[in-house]
Scaffold this motif. Structure first.
Motif: not given
Lengths: 819, 203
Positions: A107-109, A111-113, A116
């Motif tokens: 749920e790490c931003e 990682q996500n971005y 992305e």
């Protein structure tokens, strides 16, 4: 207020209010603009620069650019994408590649971005700096190695919580290679430059934070840098089952998620591992975040206990309970009263119920007019009768948020000195008035804000008696002309130059002194100017009324004054219900004053104890083990969900034995009294979420039912008779009841809380004797943020029966002796 | 009707056999004839040949299981092994829980904690072999090549727990040198180096 505008984002027309941030408009309309550092309800920090967009062809940051009518916004151009990709690459420089063990993993931003922005290659490098892992407090853990310095923690602590316990400090890192300046995208370079210089440190200059341990900083952290100490490396976020519910501890009933999983390999039973919240929409306090494991464990159905409980109810003359109860259970108790004539005694709520009744008759409606949610747009807030820091965290956050975000001003009236409230903003005026002067507080507020023509004549007369012409000395700046001789360096000529130099002259000025200000401990000399300054550009006013007003010898008069104040001003008014579900109990139950005969205690001491604490004669589920609803301070009926299993009996089973029950406890939800503003709604139909546009979809809002209006006759004011040492009934910041006390991460003991000055005088252990001769022996705890002479006695332990010691007043005269 | 019945054409024929002796003398003569001509050894010729090869020429066709076992494919998926780091000998598992997450029969569980060295310690790790279907996903997902399948296919035991705990699966420290990398799913591909983009370093 602000006018409706239309802007276009990526070809989609969006309606918004003028002055709103582009990012918030986009989010409300379901358009994605990446952003790491921005928190809704807080000020933009511009640390991440990811929200770069093009507005009418100009590059702006969506988080701090205000929308104008007809604006055309493009969220993605080739240039912007390149910039964002570079920013993410920079964030990944030297970020440890240990996602596998990180608690944010999944749920790490970051990682996500990184995914992305399709970062699959690194172009930048810099030597890493050693950054130590630290424990900031008993609950906070900071791993500086993982920190990306988005400053969300700093922002939320300042703008929402008000502790301002964190700041950015020097990192000691290398300087960036200059060649990057030319080769890198501009914003990525600027962001990196800042990132490379800073790290998060406690703002008090020590290794430890001195804050209220709310843990909101751990919630907002987009990476695994800030975590709860208890949760570190215990479970992975994606193993946890999310149960949306509401916090049961105070009347704010904040939305939260219980996150549960099997306990361990050896113990397959469900356990709550942590609490998560929707930090963009609602902030939690320390009790909500850490006081979650209060469930009634290992309960099985015991038919004998049930039989005894039924017998006890049949025998009972009184049921004594508190506010840790759902609406449904309160309704069951009320049914028992109606059928068997059992008296219902609730010492926490009774004075509040009385207060509401008097207020209602004076105002012509059952409830206070506004909710705390309505007040978030206010720019002038007044708090009366509430120990803001301890009574209700949501009210405190609101007070602070208004100062920080709405550039507001505030008045804080309270007899107990507090060093935190003045730090909320420059325009906060604190009045430490005498105990019992609450009526005069309302009088001053009427004087300052009321439409004088609407006031009854006796009030007007009273106000006039507090006006006096006085003379004060004022230092005035006067520009004086001075002649100076100056030698010109080149020519050597002497010249006379005339100069104007400021000087201060003392002058006597006549002014109208407001003696009420003086009486309430304000600075009467400068009050008029300060008040004028505070009122500048203010248009949205709010008044918070706290528990001191309900527990007051003149509570009825105060209720009328509040109603009068509301009638004669354009203030939004909301009350803080004293404890958890106090409002629900006040509406649903018909409470009695005194107990008599055989007492059944419901989470309270009694001859027969029904308890969710595991220490009673009959077990019931705790608030995290049952479904039900609670009525919060925003006049909302919000659902509670069962996070953990419970296999024992519930109150509804006793009701069934008595022939009064329903199939399930939640079948009572539909039966909540409609005449009090409740709706005929099925529990399973109640929503429980926030939408992207910040709107709250949780349960439903109570209707504010009309009441026959009666003429308001304000009684004579009275002075307090309390003298000498005064004790104040007030809990430490993270304690609300026996249930918070049961939680393993809440450490505040049952003790006498005193200011640091007072602690020197008192020593370590004291006996506190009340007027009726009864006494408590308590250890002394220092509350660093307390000031003055008044000591605080907590009431969170029901068995100590602190309410009886204080009676119908929150203040008591006590004698303190060292033990 | 009977013609329509599909009755097979029966091509039986009689073989020419000597008439069965009826007298006692006749019977005696037949036994003598068969024995002396050693027709039995004609039939046993192949057997004896193979026996000879197996016993004296080292061409045995069976193994003495359980004393001997056949080698199996290195990619065979039997009971899991937990590998150690070759240099330090520390177990490779970092407790990330990916195997736990991906396991389709939900049979992996682990307990982790924050240890004194500020690291994630795997306190206990179990695989419920009553449920494991040996699909190999756990080995495939493991980022550290810590959990792999081994060749231990004999899963009969007094208790299933006998090989489901961490220490049972972990390479014994004295056999660290014998530890082999698993070449099955999840292992590094032979051309891994070619696929890597190098990250610049400032050192």
């Amino acid at each position: 207020m602000s006018k409706e505008i239309t802007i276009t984002i990526d070809g989609i027309e969006c309606k918004a209010k003028e002055g709103e941030y582009i990012l918030n408009i986009a989010r409300a309309n379901g358009i994605f603009i990446p952003a790491i550092c921005y928190l809704t309800r807080c000020s933009p920090t511009l640390a991440c620069r990811l929200c770069l967009v093009e507005a009418d062809g100009k590059r702006v940051y969506a988080c701090n650019a205000k929308a104008k009518d007809g604006m055309n916004i493009v969220t993605q151009t080739e240039e912007i994408l390149e910039e964002r990709r570079a920013i993410m690459e920079v964030y990944d420089v030297n970020h440890p590649l240990q996602c596998g063990v990180c608690d944010q993993h999944g749920e790490c931003e970051l990682q996500n971005y990184t995914l992305e922005m399709e970062v699959d290659e690194q172009h930048y490098a810099i030597a890493d700096t050693k950054r130590e892992t630290k424990n900031w407090s008993s609950v906070l853990h900071y791993d500086a190695g993982l920190c990306i310095v988005c400053e969300r923690c700093v922002t939320v602590c300042k703008d929402m919580i008000g502790d301002s316990a964190l700041k950015t400090g020097p990192r000691g890192g290398d300087k960036l290679d200059k060649s990057y300046k030319e080769t890198m995208p501009k914003d990525a370079y600027a962001m990196w430059n800042k990132l490379q210089k800073s790290i998060i440190v406690p703002s008090n200059g020590t290794e430890y934070t001195n804050c209220s341990d709310c843990g909101e900083c751990t919630a907002v952290c987009p990476v695994g840098a800030l975590t709860e100490r208890d949760f570190i490396y215990k479970a992975n976020p994606w193993e946890l089952r999310e149960v949306p519910s509401a916090c049961a501890h105070c009347s704010s009933a904040c939305h939260l998620y219980y996150e549960t999983r099997f306990t361990s390999i050896d113990d397959p039973s469900e356990k709550i591992f942590r609490i998560k919240n929707e930090f963009h929409y609602q902030s939690l306090c320390g009790a909500g975040r850490f006081g979650y494991d209060y469930e009634n464990r290992n309960v099985k159905k015991d038919p004998n206990a049930l039989k005894r409980a039924v017998e006890a109810i049949k025998k009972a003359k009184t049921i004594r309970f508190n506010s840790m109860i759902t609406n449904e259970e309160a309704l069951m108790l009320q049914t028992l009263k109606e059928k068997f004539g059992i008296k219902l005694v609730n010492k926490e709520v009774k004075p509040f119920q009385n207060f509401l009744k008097v207020y209602g008759k004076a105002k012509g409606q059952m409830l206070y007019s506004n909710s705390f949610k309505d007040m978030s747009s206010s720019d002038f807030i007044v708090s009366v009768g509430a120990k803001l820091r301890n009574d209700n965290p949501a009210a405190r956050y609101l007070f602070n948020n208004i100062q920080k975000i709405n550039k507001g001003a505030g008045f804080y009236f309270h007899p107990v000195g507090d060093t935190l409230v003045p730090t909320f903003g420059k325009s906060v005026s604190v009045f430490n008035h005498k105990v019992g002067d609450e009526e005069y507080v309302m009088l001053l507020l009427l004087d300052l804000f009321a439409d004088k023509e609407k006031l009854p004549s006796e009030i007007k007369e009273k106000l006039a008696s507090f006006k006096e012409k006085r003379v004060k000395k004022v230092k005035e700046k006067v520009m004086k002309e001075v002649v100076e001789k100056v030698v010109d360096k080149e020519s050597g000529e002497e010249k006379e130059v005339k100069k104007k130099v400021p000087s201060f002259e003392e002058k006597e000025v006549e002014y109208e002194a407001n003696l009420l200000v003086e009486k309430l401990g304000g600075d009467v000399e400068n009050f008029n100017e300060e008040f004028e300054k505070a009122l500048k550009k203010k248009e949205d006013f709010a008044l918070i009324v706290g528990e001191d007003f309900y527990f007051h010898p003149k509570a009825a008069n105060l209720a009328k004054l509040v109603a009068l104040f509301e009638e004669t001003t354009d203030f939004k008014v909301a009350f803080i219900p004293p404890k958890s579900n106090a409002l629900g109990v006040a509406l649903i139950c018909d409470l009695d004053e005194n107990e008599e005969g055989f007492v059944v205690g419901y989470n309270e001491p009694g001859d027969f104890k029904i308890s969710a604490l595991g220490d009673g004669d009959f077990d019931i589920p705790a608030m995290n083990q049952q479904e039900g609803t609670t009525t919060n301070m925003n006049k909302r009926v919000v659902p509670l969900n069962a996070a953990l299993d419970y296999e024992g009996y519930e109150l509804n089973d006793i009701m069934n034995e008595l022939g009064l029950g329903k199939n399930l406890t939640i079948d009572w939800t539909e039966a909540l009294p409609v005449e009090k503003g409740y709706q005929v709604a099925k529990f399973d139909d109640l929503p429980n979420y926030f939408a992207n546009d910040m709107s709250e979809h949780r349960g439903y809002v109570l209707a504010n039912m009309p009441v026959d209006k009666e003429e308001v006759i304000i009684e004579e004011f009275s002075e307090s008779k309390l003298e000498g040492q005064i004790a104040y009934r007030c809990n430490p910041q993270r304690q609300f009841n026996d249930f918070t006390d049961k939680a393993h991460q809440i450490f505040e003991p049952f003790a006498l809380y005193v200011s640091p000055e007072k602690a020197k005088e008192l020593g370590e252990f004291v006996k506190v004797e009340f007027e009726n001769g009864e006494g408590l022996e308590l250890p002394v705890e220092v509350d660093e943020r307390l000031s003055g002479d008044i000591v605080e006695v907590p009431d969170f332990k029901a068995e100590m029966d602190v309410y009886s010691l204080f009676g119908k007043n929150r203040y008591a005269q006590v004698k303190i002796t060292k033990v | 009707m009977s013609e329509k019945k599909r009755v097979g054409v029966q091509n039986y024929r009689f073989i020419e056999l000597e008439p069965t002796p009826t007298t006692a003398w006749g019977k005696f003569k037949r036994v003598l004839k068969r024995s002396v001509k050693l027709e039995l050894f004609v039939g046993l010729k192949v057997t004896f040949r193979e026996m000879f090869k197996a016993l004296f020429m080292g061409e045995m066709h069976t193994v003495k299981y359980p004393l001997e076992k056949l080698p199996i494919s290195p990619r065979y998926r039997a009971i899991h092994e937990m590998k150690r780091l070759l240099e330090s000998g520390h177990y490779r598992c970092i407790g990330c829980g990916l195997c736990e997450k991906i396991c389709i029969s939900d049979c992996i569980r682990m307990d982790t904690r924050y240890d004194e060295n500020q690291r994630k310690e795997v306190v206990e790790y179990t695989i419920n072999f009553g449920r494991c279907i040996f699909c190999g996903y756990c080995a495939e997902v493991c980022p550290e090549l810590a959990i792999t399948h081994g060749g231990r296919y004999e899963t009969a035991s007094e208790q299933r727990a006998s090989f489901s705990l961490f220490e049972d699966m972990l390479t014994p420290i004295d056999k660290l040198k014998e530890q082999k990398e698993y070449p099955g799913f999840g292992a590094i591909s032979p051309n891994a180096d070619e696929n890597i983009k190098k990250t610049p370093l400032a050192y």
